[in-house]
Design a protein around this motif. Structure first.
Motif, mmCIF file in Angstrom:
data_model
loop_
_atom_site.group_PDB
_atom_site.id
_atom_site.type_symbol
_atom_site.label_atom_id
_atom_site.label_comp_id
_atom_site.label_asym_id
_atom_site.label_seq_id
_atom_site.Cartn_x
_atom_site.Cartn_y
_atom_site.Cartn_z
ATOM 1 N N ARG A 102 38.773 99.137 86.462
ATOM 2 C CA ARG A 102 39.491 100.155 86.756
ATOM 3 C C ARG A 102 40.476 100.860 85.705
ATOM 4 O O ARG A 102 41.022 101.868 85.937
ATOM 5 N N ARG A 103 40.296 100.436 84.457
ATOM 6 C CA ARG A 103 41.052 100.912 83.405
ATOM 7 C C ARG A 103 41.002 102.404 83.159
ATOM 8 O O ARG A 103 42.096 103.015 82.735
ATOM 9 N N ARG A 104 39.944 103.043 83.200
ATOM 10 C CA ARG A 104 39.841 104.412 83.066
ATOM 11 C C ARG A 104 40.569 105.438 84.183
ATOM 12 O O ARG A 104 41.243 106.386 83.887
ATOM 13 N N GLU A 105 40.883 104.677 85.377
ATOM 14 C CA GLU A 105 41.749 105.429 86.020
ATOM 15 C C GLU A 105 43.383 105.236 85.565
ATOM 16 O O GLU A 105 43.950 106.331 85.868
ATOM 17 N N TRP A 106 43.750 104.339 84.824
ATOM 18 C CA TRP A 106 45.091 104.201 84.500
ATOM 19 C C TRP A 106 45.396 104.621 83.115
ATOM 20 O O TRP A 106 46.562 104.936 82.917
ATOM 21 N N PHE A 107 44.484 104.344 82.329
ATOM 22 C CA PHE A 107 44.846 104.483 80.742
ATOM 23 C C PHE A 107 43.774 105.658 80.059
ATOM 24 O O PHE A 107 42.496 105.823 80.555
ATOM 25 N N GLU A 108 44.237 106.364 79.420
ATOM 26 C CA GLU A 108 43.417 107.265 78.540
ATOM 27 C C GLU A 108 42.361 106.511 77.471
ATOM 28 O O GLU A 108 42.712 105.571 77.102
ATOM 29 N N GLN A 109 41.248 107.518 77.543
ATOM 30 C CA GLN A 109 40.347 106.739 76.383
ATOM 31 C C GLN A 109 40.683 107.142 75.124
ATOM 32 O O GLN A 109 41.022 108.450 74.793
ATOM 33 N N VAL A 110 40.857 106.177 74.191
ATOM 34 C CA VAL A 110 41.336 106.533 72.685
ATOM 35 C C VAL A 110 40.320 105.854 71.898
ATOM 36 O O VAL A 110 39.698 104.824 71.901
ATOM 37 N N ARG A 111 40.024 106.699 70.633
ATOM 38 C CA ARG A 111 38.742 106.337 69.859
ATOM 39 C C ARG A 111 39.055 105.421 68.965
ATOM 40 O O ARG A 111 38.528 104.553 68.523
ATOM 41 N N GLU A 112 40.476 105.199 68.421
ATOM 42 C CA GLU A 112 41.112 104.280 67.502
ATOM 43 C C GLU A 112 40.926 102.988 68.122
ATOM 44 O O GLU A 112 41.227 102.809 69.381
ATOM 45 N N ALA A 113 41.152 101.791 67.199
ATOM 46 C CA ALA A 113 41.218 100.309 67.801
ATOM 47 C C ALA A 113 42.496 100.256 68.470
ATOM 48 O O ALA A 113 43.494 100.662 68.112
ATOM 49 N N MET A 114 42.396 99.668 69.687
ATOM 50 C CA MET A 114 43.492 99.399 70.531
ATOM 51 C C MET A 114 43.650 97.772 70.733
ATOM 52 O O MET A 114 44.633 97.519 71.618
ATOM 53 N N THR A 115 42.710 97.007 70.321
ATOM 54 C CA THR A 115 42.546 95.822 70.300
ATOM 55 C C THR A 115 42.240 95.280 69.123
ATOM 56 O O THR A 115 41.472 95.667 68.463
ATOM 57 N N ALA A 116 42.951 93.894 68.758
ATOM 58 C CA ALA A 116 42.844 93.201 67.457
ATOM 59 C C ALA A 116 42.870 91.763 67.771
ATOM 60 O O ALA A 116 44.075 91.262 68.558
ATOM 61 N N LEU A 117 42.112 90.786 67.014
ATOM 62 C CA LEU A 117 42.221 89.494 67.092
ATOM 63 C C LEU A 117 42.614 88.823 65.670
ATOM 64 O O LEU A 117 42.364 89.526 64.610
ATOM 65 N N TRP A 118 43.438 87.847 65.265
ATOM 66 C CA TRP A 118 43.579 87.299 64.397
ATOM 67 C C TRP A 118 44.099 85.745 64.508
ATOM 68 O O TRP A 118 44.573 85.383 65.711
ATOM 69 N N TRP A 119 43.884 84.878 63.483
ATOM 70 C CA TRP A 119 44.357 83.391 63.654
ATOM 71 C C TRP A 119 45.820 83.285 62.978
ATOM 72 O O TRP A 119 46.246 83.992 62.298
ATOM 73 N N VAL A 120 46.398 82.571 63.969
ATOM 74 C CA VAL A 120 47.731 81.958 63.681
ATOM 75 C C VAL A 120 47.816 80.510 63.611
ATOM 76 O O VAL A 120 47.125 80.064 64.296
ATOM 77 N N PRO A 121 48.755 79.905 62.851
ATOM 78 C CA PRO A 121 49.115 78.622 62.862
ATOM 79 C C PRO A 121 49.490 78.153 64.416
ATOM 80 O O PRO A 121 50.167 79.092 64.836
#
Length: 171
Positions: A102-121
């Protein structure tokens, strides 16, 4: 060593994730009631999920009031997981999957990256400033070892092995 441990000569690593969303309505609006009402149950499922390590939360119990990029219309979700498999198992199942649909009901669609992953100790807890930097890096450079996506993953730092002897993040 159990199957959920990650080990290397220099220590363990875990997977940090951030996702931000631009609200279409104020959090206290009737349009976002189902989303807001679903936060605590979804967070409770995450907290019990296999491979879950940590999540960002304020005194409210979630992170909807934690500022990100200085924009009051953005909300942030940040957590740390054992690995990408544990994260995806949570993301695409049960209540989280239902709310995500249901995310499109609540949040705007944005073209730029909105999610990222990275490794941490292991034991390191990323800050919102860390997350902002990783998102900006991903937007500028695309997926790299510094910031990547579930679709384009990078392995944990060299020499990190999962409990079953495979190099973490390598498929």
């Amino acid at each position: 060593m159990t199957s959920i441990e990650t080990q290397t000569v220099g220590g363990k690593h875990e997977l940090a994730q951030v996702n931000i969303a631009r609200l279409r309505f104020p959090l206290d609006s009737p349009q976002l009631k189902d989303f807001v009402d679903g936060l605590d149950p979804v967070n409770a499922v995450a907290d019990r999920a296999d491979g879950f390590v940590w999540r960002l939360r304020s005194d409210s119990g979630n992170a909807t009031d934690v500022p990100v990029f200085g924009d009051d219309w953005l909300i942030v979700n940040m957590s740390v997981w054992r690995d990408a498999e544990a994260l995806t198992a949570f993301m695409y199942a049960g209540l989280h999957r239902e709310l995500m649909s249901r995310r499109r009901e609540w949040f705007e669609q944005v073209r730029e990256a909105m999610t990222a992953l990275w490794w941490v100790p292991a034991g390191e807890r990323p800050t919102v400033a860390d997350a902002e930097e990783r998102l900006l890096h991903l937007r500028e450079h695309g997926p790299t070892e510094r910031a990547f996506t579930l679709r384009t993953r990078f392995p944990a730092p060299a020499g990190v092995l999962t409990g079953d002897g495979r190099t973490a993040g390598v498929h």
